[in-house]
Design a protein around this motif. Structure first.
Motif, PDB file in Angstrom:
ATOM      1  N   VAL A   1       0.821  -1.212   0.000  1.00  0.00           N
ATOM      2  CA  VAL A   1       0.000   0.000   0.000  1.00  0.00           C
ATOM      3  C   VAL A   1       0.860   1.270   0.000  1.00  0.00           C
ATOM      4  CG1 VAL A   1      -1.776   1.293   1.238  1.00  0.00           C
ATOM      5  CG2 VAL A   1      -1.893  -1.209   1.141  1.00  0.00           C
ATOM      6  N   LYS A   2       1.808   1.344   0.918  1.00  0.00           N
ATOM      7  CA  LYS A   2       2.566   2.586   1.087  1.00  0.00           C
ATOM      8  C   LYS A   2       3.775   2.677   0.154  1.00  0.00           C
ATOM      9  CE  LYS A   2      -0.258   3.945   4.245  1.00  0.00           C
ATOM     10  NZ  LYS A   2      -1.235   5.011   3.918  1.00  0.00           N
ATOM     11  N   VAL A   3       4.590   1.615   0.147  1.00  0.00           N
ATOM     12  CA  VAL A   3       5.826   1.660  -0.650  1.00  0.00           C
ATOM     13  C   VAL A   3       5.507   1.764  -2.140  1.00  0.00           C
ATOM     14  CG1 VAL A   3       7.922   0.394  -1.267  1.00  0.00           C
ATOM     15  CG2 VAL A   3       7.141   0.440   1.116  1.00  0.00           C
ATOM     16  N   LYS A   4       4.510   0.996  -2.596  1.00  0.00           N
ATOM     17  CA  LYS A   4       4.129   1.029  -4.012  1.00  0.00           C
ATOM     18  C   LYS A   4       3.737   2.437  -4.436  1.00  0.00           C
ATOM     19  CE  LYS A   4       0.180  -0.899  -5.460  1.00  0.00           C
ATOM     20  NZ  LYS A   4      -0.772  -1.922  -5.960  1.00  0.00           N
ATOM     21  N   HIS A   5       2.963   3.107  -3.609  1.00  0.00           N
ATOM     22  CA  HIS A   5       2.547   4.475  -3.945  1.00  0.00           C
ATOM     23  C   HIS A   5       3.709   5.455  -3.850  1.00  0.00           C
ATOM     24  CE1 HIS A   5      -1.893   3.366  -2.915  1.00  0.00           C
ATOM     25  NE2 HIS A   5      -1.538   2.997  -4.128  1.00  0.00           N
ATOM     26  N   MET A   6       4.599   5.195  -2.914  1.00  0.00           N
ATOM     27  CA  MET A   6       5.752   6.082  -2.740  1.00  0.00           C
ATOM     28  C   MET A   6       6.641   6.076  -3.988  1.00  0.00           C
ATOM     29  SD  MET A   6       8.699   5.830   0.217  1.00  0.00           S
ATOM     30  CE  MET A   6       7.468   5.310   1.401  1.00  0.00           C
ATOM     31  N   PHE A   7       6.856   4.883  -4.568  1.00  0.00           N
ATOM     32  CA  PHE A   7       7.740   4.768  -5.737  1.00  0.00           C
ATOM     33  C   PHE A   7       6.985   4.852  -7.056  1.00  0.00           C
ATOM     34  CE2 PHE A   7      10.386   2.945  -2.381  1.00  0.00           C
ATOM     35  CZ  PHE A   7      11.587   3.595  -2.614  1.00  0.00           C
ATOM     36  N   GLY A   8       5.663   4.681  -7.015  1.00  0.00           N
ATOM     37  CA  GLY A   8       4.855   4.928  -8.196  1.00  0.00           C
ATOM     38  C   GLY A   8       4.834   3.844  -9.253  1.00  0.00           C
ATOM     39  N   TYR A   9       5.317   2.621  -8.923  1.00  0.00           N
ATOM     40  CA  TYR A   9       5.239   1.545  -9.919  1.00  0.00           C
ATOM     41  C   TYR A   9       3.863   0.884  -9.855  1.00  0.00           C
ATOM     42  CZ  TYR A   9       6.572  -1.253  -5.796  1.00  0.00           C
ATOM     43  OH  TYR A   9       6.635  -1.809  -4.542  1.00  0.00           O
ATOM     44  N   ASP A  10       3.454   0.279 -10.950  1.00  0.00           N
ATOM     45  CA  ASP A  10       2.117  -0.305 -11.046  1.00  0.00           C
ATOM     46  C   ASP A  10       2.195  -1.830 -10.970  1.00  0.00           C
ATOM     47  OD1 ASP A  10      -0.534  -0.851 -11.459  1.00  0.00           O
ATOM     48  OD2 ASP A  10      -0.563  -0.273 -13.574  1.00  0.00           O
ATOM     49  N   ASP A  11       2.347  -2.329  -9.752  1.00  0.00           N
ATOM     50  CA  ASP A  11       2.280  -3.774  -9.481  1.00  0.00           C
ATOM     51  C   ASP A  11       0.796  -4.080  -9.279  1.00  0.00           C
ATOM     52  OD1 ASP A  11       2.483  -6.350  -8.500  1.00  0.00           O
ATOM     53  OD2 ASP A  11       3.564  -5.807  -6.672  1.00  0.00           O
ATOM     54  N   SER A  12       0.108  -4.380 -10.386  1.00  0.00           N
ATOM     55  CA  SER A  12      -1.359  -4.367 -10.422  1.00  0.00           C
ATOM     56  C   SER A  12      -2.010  -5.053  -9.231  1.00  0.00           C
ATOM     57  CB  SER A  12      -1.870  -5.036 -11.701  1.00  0.00           C
ATOM     58  OG  SER A  12      -1.270  -4.490 -12.834  1.00  0.00           O
ATOM     59  N   LEU A  13      -1.640  -6.315  -8.991  1.00  0.00           N
ATOM     60  CA  LEU A  13      -2.301  -7.100  -7.950  1.00  0.00           C
ATOM     61  C   LEU A  13      -1.330  -7.466  -6.830  1.00  0.00           C
ATOM     62  CD1 LEU A  13      -4.331  -9.455 -10.342  1.00  0.00           C
ATOM     63  CD2 LEU A  13      -4.915  -7.152  -9.541  1.00  0.00           C
ATOM     64  N   ASP A  14      -0.295  -6.670  -6.678  1.00  0.00           N
ATOM     65  CA  ASP A  14       0.672  -6.794  -5.580  1.00  0.00           C
ATOM     66  C   ASP A  14       1.423  -8.116  -5.558  1.00  0.00           C
ATOM     67  OD1 ASP A  14       0.148  -4.174  -4.478  1.00  0.00           O
ATOM     68  OD2 ASP A  14      -1.753  -4.971  -3.772  1.00  0.00           O
ATOM     69  N   ALA A  15       1.840  -8.574  -6.716  1.00  0.00           N
ATOM     70  CA  ALA A  15       2.652  -9.795  -6.777  1.00  0.00           C
ATOM     71  C   ALA A  15       3.981  -9.587  -6.046  1.00  0.00           C
ATOM     72  CB  ALA A  15       2.914 -10.193  -8.228  1.00  0.00           C
ATOM     73  N   PHE A  16       4.605  -8.426  -6.263  1.00  0.00           N
ATOM     74  CA  PHE A  16       5.850  -8.151  -5.551  1.00  0.00           C
ATOM     75  C   PHE A  16       5.569  -7.780  -4.098  1.00  0.00           C
ATOM     76  CE2 PHE A  16       8.980  -4.987  -4.013  1.00  0.00           C
ATOM     77  CZ  PHE A  16      10.083  -5.818  -3.939  1.00  0.00           C
ATOM     78  N   GLY A  17       4.590  -6.928  -3.877  1.00  0.00           N
ATOM     79  CA  GLY A  17       4.305  -6.442  -2.526  1.00  0.00           C
ATOM     80  C   GLY A  17       3.964  -7.549  -1.551  1.00  0.00           C
ATOM     81  N   VAL A  18       3.301  -8.604  -2.037  1.00  0.00           N
ATOM     82  CA  VAL A  18       2.918  -9.713  -1.162  1.00  0.00           C
ATOM     83  C   VAL A  18       3.879 -10.893  -1.307  1.00  0.00           C
ATOM     84  CG1 VAL A  18       1.132 -11.436  -0.679  1.00  0.00           C
ATOM     85  CG2 VAL A  18       0.495  -9.044  -1.056  1.00  0.00           C
ATOM     86  N   HIS A  19       4.130 -11.352  -2.523  1.00  0.00           N
ATOM     87  CA  HIS A  19       4.942 -12.561  -2.700  1.00  0.00           C
ATOM     88  C   HIS A  19       6.432 -12.277  -2.588  1.00  0.00           C
ATOM     89  CE1 HIS A  19       1.605 -15.225  -3.685  1.00  0.00           C
ATOM     90  NE2 HIS A  19       1.057 -14.150  -4.215  1.00  0.00           N
ATOM     91  N   GLY A  20       6.896 -11.211  -3.246  1.00  0.00           N
ATOM     92  CA  GLY A  20       8.308 -10.888  -3.152  1.00  0.00           C
ATOM     93  C   GLY A  20       8.714 -10.506  -1.742  1.00  0.00           C
TER      94      GLY A  20
END
Length: 393
Positions: free
Chosen positions: A295-314
């Motif tokens: 939620v926070k880091v993705k918005h901070m860096f502005g990349y579009d990890d559509s369904l959070d594959a990196f945010g959750v799995h990575g």
């Protein structure tokens, strides 16, 4: 093992297909579930032909890095062949099939990072190359007699092989493909979270095959892995939910199911090495860290990890792999006596570097061959109609 194998296959179809399918916009739901289904078919054939042999047969002088070709097309394997005679003693056909289901879900997970914006032709070519160039070598390094397993890197059921691998590849895909058309200005809310809840629930149930099945026996350690999986998942779901409740003022359905998946991911490498208290800690840390990442880091860096594959799995995979080195309990698994944070960092770093570089190169090869993205008009219309000629009424 037959039951565990069927459970792991259920994680991709229908589990992941519904989980991802519910989170995209209605105009892309068919394309999204098609990705999971087609990847299942593609990987099955490639695993039968080449993947199993390269991951799990003896590579001779290069065995530290890759397996051999002796079992291409499952040559030489019979109904009497055993995997690890004297140790696991399960039919080699069953072992191959079990490992095939891991090979299926890993590339399918990547698709969440570029959901709604990759051409279907590009997806098929990329996934075929990625399986053989990225997944198969890493599976061999950790589980097939390669250098990471020999170095003492602990990964009970796929923290490095599956989750960090897929998550990092997903991030590279999201960065190379760029953002979806209208990202940040157009409403991209999930079209049907009920599908996603069903999908997440199927993932949760299937994960017992993933983690407990990785013991390759019906024994006490498989039971520990099963309980650890349940405890970590529930703890992570609650941790994400409460974190979101505090920050965003409402506990969302998408939040609690994302938290559950984060817990499942993080406990995967740890499930057969930690005690239930350790699993509880893994779950809480993963729930909070993955919430901040997705939620926070993705918005901070502005990349579009559509369904959070990196945010959750990575990220969840890294959390779980590192905590395995800290929390491993030799009373649960004697291999835990050799656990160390340093060894786990080494395994994580090697996986990230190989996956990151290889995925980047493969994407540009595919881009040169067929292009990666549909036209702007096709993407705006939706991939269902532009790629498959079908729509959900």
């Amino acid at each position: 093992m037959l039951t565990s194998t069927a459970l792991v296959l259920m994680m991709t179809i229908p589990g992941l297909a519904l989980f991802y399918g519910g989170m995209v916009r209605k105009k892309n739901v068919l394309a999204t579930v098609m990705q999971s289904f087609a990847i299942t078919c593609l990987v099955t054939v490639l695993w039968f032909m080449f993947g199993y042999s390269l991951a799990f047969s003896d590579g001779g002088g290069v065995n530290s890095y890759i397996g051999g070709t002796s079992k291409f097309f499952h040559h030489g394997i019979t109904t009497a062949s055993l995997w690890l005679p004297g140790v696991a003693n399960i039919p080699e056909f069953v072992f191959s099939m079990f490992q095939m289901t891991f090979a299926i879900i890993t590339p399918a997970l990547i698709a969440g990072a570029f959901a709604e914006r990759m051409k279907f032709s590009a997806l098929l070519i990329f996934m075929a190359l990625w399986l053989l160039v990225v997944y198969v070598p890493i599976a061999h390094w950790v589980w097939g007699g390669g250098f990471l397993g020999s170095a003492g890197v602990l990964d009970f059921a796929g923290g490095t092989v599956v989750h960090i691998n897929a998550g990092v590849a997903g991030l590279v895909c999201a960065l190379v493909l760029g953002k979806r058309e209208g990202y940040g200005t157009t409403n991209m809310a999930p079209h049907n979270l009920v599908y996603s809840v069903i999908g997440a629930s199927l993932l949760w149930v299937g994960w017992f095959g993933f983690n407990a099945g990785s013991e390759l026996a019906a024994d006490g350690l498989a039971g520990a892995a099963m309980l650890n999986t349940q405890v970590a998942t529930a703890a992570a779901a609650l941790a994400w939910m409460f974190a979101e409740w505090i920050v965003a003022k409402k506990p969302s359905v998408l939040g609690i199911i994302s938290g559950a998946v984060a817990g499942l991911v993080a406990v995967t490498p740890a499930s057969g090495f930690v005690n239930p208290t350790g699993a509880f800690i893994v779950g809480i840390v993963a729930g909070v860290v993955c919430y901040l990442s997705a939620v926070k880091v993705k918005h901070m860096f502005g990349y579009d990890d559509s369904l959070d594959a990196f945010g959750v799995h990575g990220v969840g995979g890294v959390v779980g792999a590192l905590l395995t080195g800290v929390l491993a309990d030799p009373a649960i698994n004697s291999l835990g006596a050799g656990a160390s944070l340093g060894k786990q960092i080494y395994g994580v770093a090697v996986t990230i570097v190989w996956t990151g570089i290889a995925t980047f190169v493969l994407l540009y090869i595919v881009k040169a061959l067929v292009g990666l993205r549909p036209t702007t008009q096709e993407e705006v219309e939706g991939l269902d109609i532009s790629q498959h000629g079908e729509v959900v009424p």
